[in-house]
Design a protein around this motif. Structure first.
Motif, PDB file in Angstrom:
ATOM      1  N   PRO A 156       0.620  -1.367   0.141  1.00  0.00           N
ATOM      2  CA  PRO A 156      -0.036   0.090  -0.108  1.00  0.00           C
ATOM      3  C   PRO A 156       0.959   1.249   0.226  1.00  0.00           C
ATOM      4  N   GLY A 157       0.642   2.202  -0.851  1.00  0.00           N
ATOM      5  CA  GLY A 157       1.182   3.328  -0.904  1.00  0.00           C
ATOM      6  C   GLY A 157       2.328   3.383  -1.843  1.00  0.00           C
ATOM      7  N   ILE A 158       2.822   2.266  -2.268  1.00  0.00           N
ATOM      8  CA  ILE A 158       4.007   2.283  -3.026  1.00  0.00           C
ATOM      9  C   ILE A 158       3.579   2.115  -4.355  1.00  0.00           C
ATOM     10  N   GLU A 159       3.675   3.082  -5.239  1.00  0.00           N
ATOM     11  CA  GLU A 159       3.144   2.963  -6.641  1.00  0.00           C
ATOM     12  C   GLU A 159       4.185   3.541  -7.764  1.00  0.00           C
ATOM     13  N   SER A 160       3.920   3.424  -9.025  1.00  0.00           N
ATOM     14  CA  SER A 160       4.922   3.841  -9.871  1.00  0.00           C
ATOM     15  C   SER A 160       4.662   5.624  -9.989  1.00  0.00           C
TER      16      SER A 160
END
Length: 360
Positions: A156-160
């Motif tokens: 969660p919260g880690i995206e491109s």
């Protein structure tokens, strides 16, 4: 005088031709802008939809054309779609068909593709129980085992950098025997039961998995051809055609020669589906610097420590029954020493060490 008259006629003809072309262009634009009139008696407004539907549109960042497609499907006749489809499932399929703008602005083509995908989505119920399938204790044990070993984890919260959820994988099978010594259906169960359930939960927990597509990052260093059943992957290759999320970019690091050869043989397909390979983690970070976040988890070569149980809790935050089952199964597996803790996972030991897992 004759020459002057001829020049005037040519000039007038040119003006008439230009006006005609402009009118044709404007008519085409008007036609494109009113494409919805083929399927709807009147255009949609906010009042066309319920509060719940408008909330869905806000969550999935729907455009006005996507709202029109949604309404045309909800009110359409002879579409031969299941009446069990929920509004969110329709939204998923509209969203995933818009990834990469493959329709190129042709809304009728876009809508037709959405309807066709919804039909395949209905058919998936027969094989994968996409609508009705429930998390069982057996399936949850597999999922907990996979995620705690770094297999297909969403954080969660880690995206491109452009807003896609990311899925991180460490291909590691050290604790498995040769595939001929595995129980019958070992890989098949994971592919046809656990994966569809996980994909559905990802859609619920991460709206942009359908709206923007997923970015995958995988470390192939320890991949074992003798243990993984590649044949079952081919047998179930149609799964991605019915699951309403999309891997828009697949990044692999440390591939072996056999993998590189496959990429070379299928280069056109690989390019179309965004599949790339890098010889090292550092090369991948450099090559994808406009896409990857600053921090990546330890199991794919980064330094970020992640609490996997918190990731699982977020995965099921919209599914109370599945969340309770996960908590029970996780506790049982820990108590019985059934959870493998590979060194590369490096889970934080206390709250102060935990990555700040931002909710999305």
């Amino acid at each position: 005088n004759c020459q002057q008259q001829q020049q005037v006629l040519i000039f007038q003809s040119s003006i008439i031709k230009t006006i005609g072309q402009s009118f044709k262009i404007m008519s085409g634009m008007a036609s494109e802008n009113s494409w919805w009139s083929t399927f709807l008696k009147e255009d949609v407004t906010k009042d066309t939809f319920t509060d719940e539907q408008n909330e869905l549109f806000n969550t999935y960042r729907f455009t006005i054309d996507q709202k029109r497609i949604f309404h045309s499907i909800k009110t359409g006749r002879n579409l031969f779609l299941s009446d069990k489809l929920t509004d969110e499932e329709i939204v998923w399929n509209i969203g995933v068909m818009g990834v990469n703008d493959a329709h190129r602005g042709d809304m009728r083509f876009y809508r037709n593709n959405v309807v066709e995908r919804l039909r395949r989505y209905d058919e998936a119920e027969q094989r994968y129980q996409w609508h009705s399938g429930q998390w069982t204790k057996k399936a949850m044990r597999v999922l907990v085992g996979q995620w705690t070993q770094g297999l297909m984890v969403v954080i969660p919260g880690i995206e491109s950098l452009d807003g896609s959820p990311m899925i991180f994988t460490k291909e590691w099978y050290e604790n498995l025997p040769h595939r001929k010594d595995l129980p019958d259906g070992f890989w098949e169960y994971r592919a046809t039961i656990v994966y569809p359930l996980m994909a559905r939960s990802i859609n619920l927990a991460y709206p942009m998995a359908t709206r923007k597509g997923l970015v995958s990052f995988a470390d192939m260093t320890d991949f074992d051809w003798d243990k993984y059943d590649m044949d079952q992957k081919m047998r179930n290759s149609d799964l991605q055609g019915v699951v309403p999320n999309k891997l828009r970019r697949m990044i692999s690091v440390n591939p072996d020669d056999r993998m590189k050869k496959q990429l070379e043989d299928y280069s056109k397909i690989a390019k179309k589906y965004g599949f790339v390979m890098y010889d090292s983690f550092d090369e991948a970070v450099k090559g994808e610097e406009n896409l990857l976040p600053k921090e990546l988890p330890t199991w794919v070569g980064g330094t970020m420590k992640v609490n996997i149980k918190e990731c699982l809790r977020h995965l099921f935050h919209r599914e109370p029954t599945a969340l309770n089952l996960m908590e029970t199964v996780y506790e049982e597996m820990e108590k019985n020493n059934e959870i493998c803790y590979p060194k590369f996972m490096q889970e934080p030991q206390n709250e102060l060490q935990m990555l700040n897992l931002r909710s999305v």
